[in-house]
Write a protein that holds these residues in place. Structure first.
Motif, PDB file in Angstrom:
ATOM      1  N   GLY A   1     -12.149   4.127  11.651  1.00  0.00           N
ATOM      2  CA  GLY A   1     -11.521   3.268  11.442  1.00  0.00           C
ATOM      3  C   GLY A   1     -11.113   3.420   9.874  1.00  0.00           C
ATOM      4  N   VAL A   2     -11.921   4.255   8.798  1.00  0.00           N
ATOM      5  CA  VAL A   2     -11.973   4.400   7.189  1.00  0.00           C
ATOM      6  C   VAL A   2     -10.627   5.673   7.413  1.00  0.00           C
ATOM      7  CG1 VAL A   2     -13.538   4.685   5.376  1.00  0.00           C
ATOM      8  CG2 VAL A   2     -14.431   3.386   6.665  1.00  0.00           C
ATOM      9  N   TRP A   3     -11.616   6.261   8.098  1.00  0.00           N
ATOM     10  CA  TRP A   3     -10.200   7.622   8.129  1.00  0.00           C
ATOM     11  C   TRP A   3      -8.907   7.052   8.508  1.00  0.00           C
ATOM     12  CZ3 TRP A   3     -13.795   8.919   5.452  1.00  0.00           C
ATOM     13  CH2 TRP A   3     -14.561   9.283   5.700  1.00  0.00           C
ATOM     14  N   SER A   4      -8.809   6.039   9.267  1.00  0.00           N
ATOM     15  CA  SER A   4      -7.233   5.563   9.397  1.00  0.00           C
ATOM     16  C   SER A   4      -6.707   4.601   8.489  1.00  0.00           C
ATOM     17  CB  SER A   4      -7.013   4.959  11.032  1.00  0.00           C
ATOM     18  OG  SER A   4      -7.772   5.692  12.326  1.00  0.00           O
ATOM     19  N   GLY A   5      -7.741   3.957   8.303  1.00  0.00           N
ATOM     20  CA  GLY A   5      -7.675   2.777   6.866  1.00  0.00           C
ATOM     21  C   GLY A   5      -6.862   3.769   5.362  1.00  0.00           C
ATOM     22  N   ILE A   6      -7.196   4.564   5.405  1.00  0.00           N
ATOM     23  CA  ILE A   6      -7.148   5.914   4.374  1.00  0.00           C
ATOM     24  C   ILE A   6      -5.126   5.855   4.516  1.00  0.00           C
ATOM     25  CG2 ILE A   6      -7.070   7.797   3.197  1.00  0.00           C
ATOM     26  CD1 ILE A   6      -9.849   7.439   3.563  1.00  0.00           C
ATOM     27  N   VAL A   7      -4.909   6.496   5.863  1.00  0.00           N
ATOM     28  CA  VAL A   7      -3.775   6.835   5.880  1.00  0.00           C
ATOM     29  C   VAL A   7      -3.093   5.322   6.059  1.00  0.00           C
ATOM     30  CG1 VAL A   7      -2.219   8.090   7.652  1.00  0.00           C
ATOM     31  CG2 VAL A   7      -4.456   8.979   7.569  1.00  0.00           C
ATOM     32  N   LEU A   8      -3.371   4.770   6.966  1.00  0.00           N
ATOM     33  CA  LEU A   8      -2.223   3.533   6.430  1.00  0.00           C
ATOM     34  C   LEU A   8      -1.911   3.129   5.379  1.00  0.00           C
ATOM     35  CD1 LEU A   8      -0.544   1.033   7.752  1.00  0.00           C
ATOM     36  CD2 LEU A   8      -3.202   0.010   8.232  1.00  0.00           C
ATOM     37  N   ILE A   9      -3.404   2.653   4.058  1.00  0.00           N
ATOM     38  CA  ILE A   9      -2.783   2.551   3.195  1.00  0.00           C
ATOM     39  C   ILE A   9      -2.149   3.531   2.064  1.00  0.00           C
ATOM     40  CG2 ILE A   9      -4.015   1.853   1.182  1.00  0.00           C
ATOM     41  CD1 ILE A   9      -6.048   0.268   2.629  1.00  0.00           C
ATOM     42  N   ASN A  10      -2.140   4.365   2.712  1.00  0.00           N
ATOM     43  CA  ASN A  10      -1.468   5.683   1.251  1.00  0.00           C
ATOM     44  C   ASN A  10       0.321   5.388   1.768  1.00  0.00           C
ATOM     45  OD1 ASN A  10      -3.504   6.607  -1.119  1.00  0.00           O
ATOM     46  ND2 ASN A  10      -4.741   6.723   0.417  1.00  0.00           N
ATOM     47  N   TRP A  11       0.337   5.537   2.905  1.00  0.00           N
ATOM     48  CA  TRP A  11       1.553   5.926   3.431  1.00  0.00           C
ATOM     49  C   TRP A  11       2.220   4.210   3.025  1.00  0.00           C
ATOM     50  CZ3 TRP A  11       4.834   9.099   3.682  1.00  0.00           C
ATOM     51  CH2 TRP A  11       5.040  10.404   4.507  1.00  0.00           C
ATOM     52  N   SER A  12       1.654   3.471   2.866  1.00  0.00           N
ATOM     53  CA  SER A  12       2.799   2.327   3.164  1.00  0.00           C
ATOM     54  C   SER A  12       2.922   1.986   1.933  1.00  0.00           C
ATOM     55  CB  SER A  12       1.385   0.498   3.344  1.00  0.00           C
ATOM     56  OG  SER A  12       0.247   1.319   2.722  1.00  0.00           O
ATOM     57  N   ALA A  13       1.741   2.396   0.923  1.00  0.00           N
ATOM     58  CA  ALA A  13       1.990   1.896  -0.464  1.00  0.00           C
ATOM     59  C   ALA A  13       3.189   3.049  -1.671  1.00  0.00           C
ATOM     60  CB  ALA A  13       0.837   2.555  -2.094  1.00  0.00           C
ATOM     61  N   ALA A  14       3.050   4.610  -0.819  1.00  0.00           N
ATOM     62  CA  ALA A  14       4.022   5.517  -0.770  1.00  0.00           C
ATOM     63  C   ALA A  14       5.803   4.792  -0.467  1.00  0.00           C
ATOM     64  CB  ALA A  14       3.733   6.932  -0.156  1.00  0.00           C
ATOM     65  N   LEU A  15       5.737   4.408   1.022  1.00  0.00           N
ATOM     66  CA  LEU A  15       7.172   3.774   0.990  1.00  0.00           C
ATOM     67  C   LEU A  15       7.222   2.618   0.205  1.00  0.00           C
ATOM     68  CD1 LEU A  15       6.153   3.627   4.809  1.00  0.00           C
ATOM     69  CD2 LEU A  15       8.047   4.854   3.586  1.00  0.00           C
ATOM     70  N   ILE A  16       6.547   1.411  -0.122  1.00  0.00           N
ATOM     71  CA  ILE A  16       6.282   0.561  -1.417  1.00  0.00           C
ATOM     72  C   ILE A  16       7.040   1.509  -2.885  1.00  0.00           C
ATOM     73  CG2 ILE A  16       5.765  -1.241  -2.620  1.00  0.00           C
ATOM     74  CD1 ILE A  16       3.780  -2.107  -0.577  1.00  0.00           C
ATOM     75  N   SER A  17       6.630   1.951  -3.087  1.00  0.00           N
ATOM     76  CA  SER A  17       7.139   3.592  -4.542  1.00  0.00           C
ATOM     77  C   SER A  17       8.689   3.533  -3.942  1.00  0.00           C
ATOM     78  CB  SER A  17       6.428   4.718  -5.218  1.00  0.00           C
ATOM     79  OG  SER A  17       5.969   5.107  -3.586  1.00  0.00           O
ATOM     80  N   LEU A  18       8.931   4.323  -3.561  1.00  0.00           N
ATOM     81  CA  LEU A  18      10.088   4.784  -2.768  1.00  0.00           C
ATOM     82  C   LEU A  18      11.232   3.103  -2.845  1.00  0.00           C
ATOM     83  CD1 LEU A  18       9.201   6.934   0.223  1.00  0.00           C
ATOM     84  CD2 LEU A  18      10.192   7.516  -2.240  1.00  0.00           C
ATOM     85  N   VAL A  19      10.810   2.205  -2.345  1.00  0.00           N
ATOM     86  CA  VAL A  19      11.998   1.091  -2.192  1.00  0.00           C
ATOM     87  C   VAL A  19      12.093   0.903  -3.996  1.00  0.00           C
ATOM     88  CG1 VAL A  19      11.903  -1.611  -1.626  1.00  0.00           C
ATOM     89  CG2 VAL A  19      10.875   0.088   0.623  1.00  0.00           C
ATOM     90  N   VAL A  20      10.197   0.044  -4.725  1.00  0.00           N
ATOM     91  CA  VAL A  20      10.929   0.150  -5.990  1.00  0.00           C
ATOM     92  C   VAL A  20      11.574   0.868  -7.054  1.00  0.00           C
ATOM     93  CG1 VAL A  20       8.808  -0.590  -8.206  1.00  0.00           C
ATOM     94  CG2 VAL A  20       8.232  -1.080  -6.015  1.00  0.00           C
ATOM     95  N   ILE A  21      11.536   1.879  -6.524  1.00  0.00           N
ATOM     96  CA  ILE A  21      12.448   2.932  -7.809  1.00  0.00           C
ATOM     97  C   ILE A  21      12.864   3.892  -7.560  1.00  0.00           C
ATOM     98  CG2 ILE A  21      11.742   5.421  -6.741  1.00  0.00           C
ATOM     99  CD1 ILE A  21      10.908   6.591  -8.733  1.00  0.00           C
TER     100      ILE A  21
END
Length: 453
Positions: free
Chosen positions: A423-443
């Motif tokens: 669950g921790v490992w899955s959370g790392i995947v989910l968190i980083n991909w959600s942040a990456a997608l947010i950064s694409l929208v922001v930039i």
């Protein structure tokens, strides 16, 4: 046109793909040798004792604080000096270069004073006692005594990067690694008139190398013409220049510090599954760092290119830089991701013979293989935002990714859904991909504000 001016001009005219490779490759090589420098320190500490080795690890949060401050000043100087050069304002570039020196020295001195005063309480609070505490204080005390050299070197690297020179700092890091192979045993065991210094010798060796590096890097900065005896009067502290350096540098430093917070949060969750899980996570993250070295090079190259081209109002080249860096970075990590996924077990076995550690670490690395592309998107966009002087956005993304999101998501996946460590490992995947997608929208939104879609 002298060679230094030609390099600065090249960042505005030469093809972006060519410039990215020219700037990024030396940085990646430099980061590799910097990693090896730390490996040498760890090796020699282990020859002293296990407690000495642990003392260096325990001192890392305090060391990391110094790294974060230096990195923030480096980012600020690259952005401000590069922006001025791109705008064709040579006098402003020289002013910010000189003020960077004053700003760095001031923070180096303050860090020495505050670090030496607070280190005993902080290290004791982290659980060190007896000889363990003495080792940690002996090491970090020497490091903080030379804080000004660490900060100054990062600042000078920022000035050099802004003018298109990423090779000089690479040369320093390679030389530092080679000198460390000699200095560590010499300072630890003594000789040639030097008394044996033990674990503090490792730290003093590092400080001496940083001091030598400061002289070398100053010569290189002087060669750019941005710093000279003629402009020394510009180094007198200026409130306005300091405010601009702080406005860009502090958010960058805090963004880096969020990484330390994130590691602490992850380690806390992982620690509930035993010391083997913590060891596995620690080893696996070191493997990640090595594989992401090429991306670190692209980050610095992106910052340098965007700083100058945004200053020149060449927003077409700013956008092209981000696109090109993303495509090159994703291509590189796709190869690394495949290699890590296929060889996770073998990679872990290089560092541990404990089957529980290697097994747990291999599972994490297979999850991490899917996160590498997200790191590329996050890092490139973050450095691009800093290059166009929007560091607060990068800081907000860092706080989300390292602190706000992990606490509920890790609890939900590992506890509530009962996924445990996965669950921790899955959370790392989910968190980083959600942040990456947010950064694409922001930039994309930020680029629209600059007049480009």
């Amino acid at each position: 046109m002298d060679q230094a001016s030609k390099k600065q001009h090249d960042l505005l005219t030469e093809p972006i793909p060519k410039l990215l490779i020219r700037l990024a490759f030396p940085v990646g090589v430099g980061f590799f040798f910097n990693t090896m420098f730390n490996v040498v320190d760890t090796f020699y500490a282990g020859l002293i004792s296990t407690q000495a080795q642990a003392a260096i690890s325990l001192s890392f949060p305090l060391f990391f604080l110094m790294i974060a401050v230096g990195s923030g000043i480096s980012t600020a100087s690259t952005s401000l000096v590069g922006h001025a050069l791109g705008a064709g304002n040579r006098e402003e570039a020289e002013l910010y270069a000189a003020q960077t020196f004053a700003f760095a020295l001031l923070h180096g001195i303050l860090l020495s004073i505050v670090g030496l005063a607070t280190a005993p309480k902080i290290v004791a609070m982290l659980g060190a006692k007896g000889e363990y505490l003495e080792f940690a204080l002996s090491y970090i005390g020497a490091i903080y005594s030379g804080a000004a050299f660490f900060i100054l070197n990062q600042a000078q690297n920022g000035i050099l990067s802004s003018s298109g020179d990423t090779k000089s700092f690479r040369n320093f890091l390679i030389t530092a690694f080679l000198l460390n192979l000699i200095y560590d045993p010499w300072f630890i065991y003594g000789g040639l008139g030097l008394p044996p210094l033990g674990i503090s010798g490792i730290a003093w060796a590092t400080v001496c190398i940083q001091a030598v590096g400061s002289l070398y890097l100053f010569r290189k900065v002087h060669a750019t013409g941005l710093i000279s005896w003629r402009t020394r009067r510009l180094a007198l502290p200026s409130f306005i220049a300091f405010r601009h350096l702080a406005a860009l540098g502090f958010p960058a430093s805090l963004t880096m510090l969020t990484v330390a917070i994130g590691v602490f949060v992850i380690t806390w969750f992982v620690g509930r599954y035993g010391s083997e899980a913590v060891a596995a996570y620690g080893i696996a993250t070191r493997i990640e760092q090595v594989l992401l070295l090429p991306v670190m090079g692209l980050n610095v190259a992106t910052l340098a290119l965007i700083s100058q081209n945004s200053g020149a109002l060449r927003f077409d080249r700013v956008k092209e830089t981000v696109k090109c860096a993303l495509s090159r970075g994703l291509m590189l990590v796709s190869l690394g991701s495949a290699a890590v996924f296929a060889g996770a077990g073998a990679l872990m076995a290089l560092f541990s013979k404990d089957p529980m550690v290697t097994g747990t670490g291999a599972v994490y690395l297979r999850f991490a293989a899917f996160v590498f592309p997200a790191y590329v998107v996050l890092y490139i966009n973050s450095f691009a935002l800093q290059g166009i002087r929007r560091p607060q956005i990068s800081l907000a993304l860092g706080v989300y990714r390292q602190f706000i999101a992990p606490l509920p998501i890790f609890w939900l996946l590992s506890n509530h859904l009962g996924w445990g460590l996965k669950g921790v490992w899955s959370g790392i995947v989910l968190i980083n991909w959600s942040a990456a997608l947010i950064s694409l929208v922001v930039i994309r939104k930020v680029f629209k504000g600059l007049g480009k879609v």
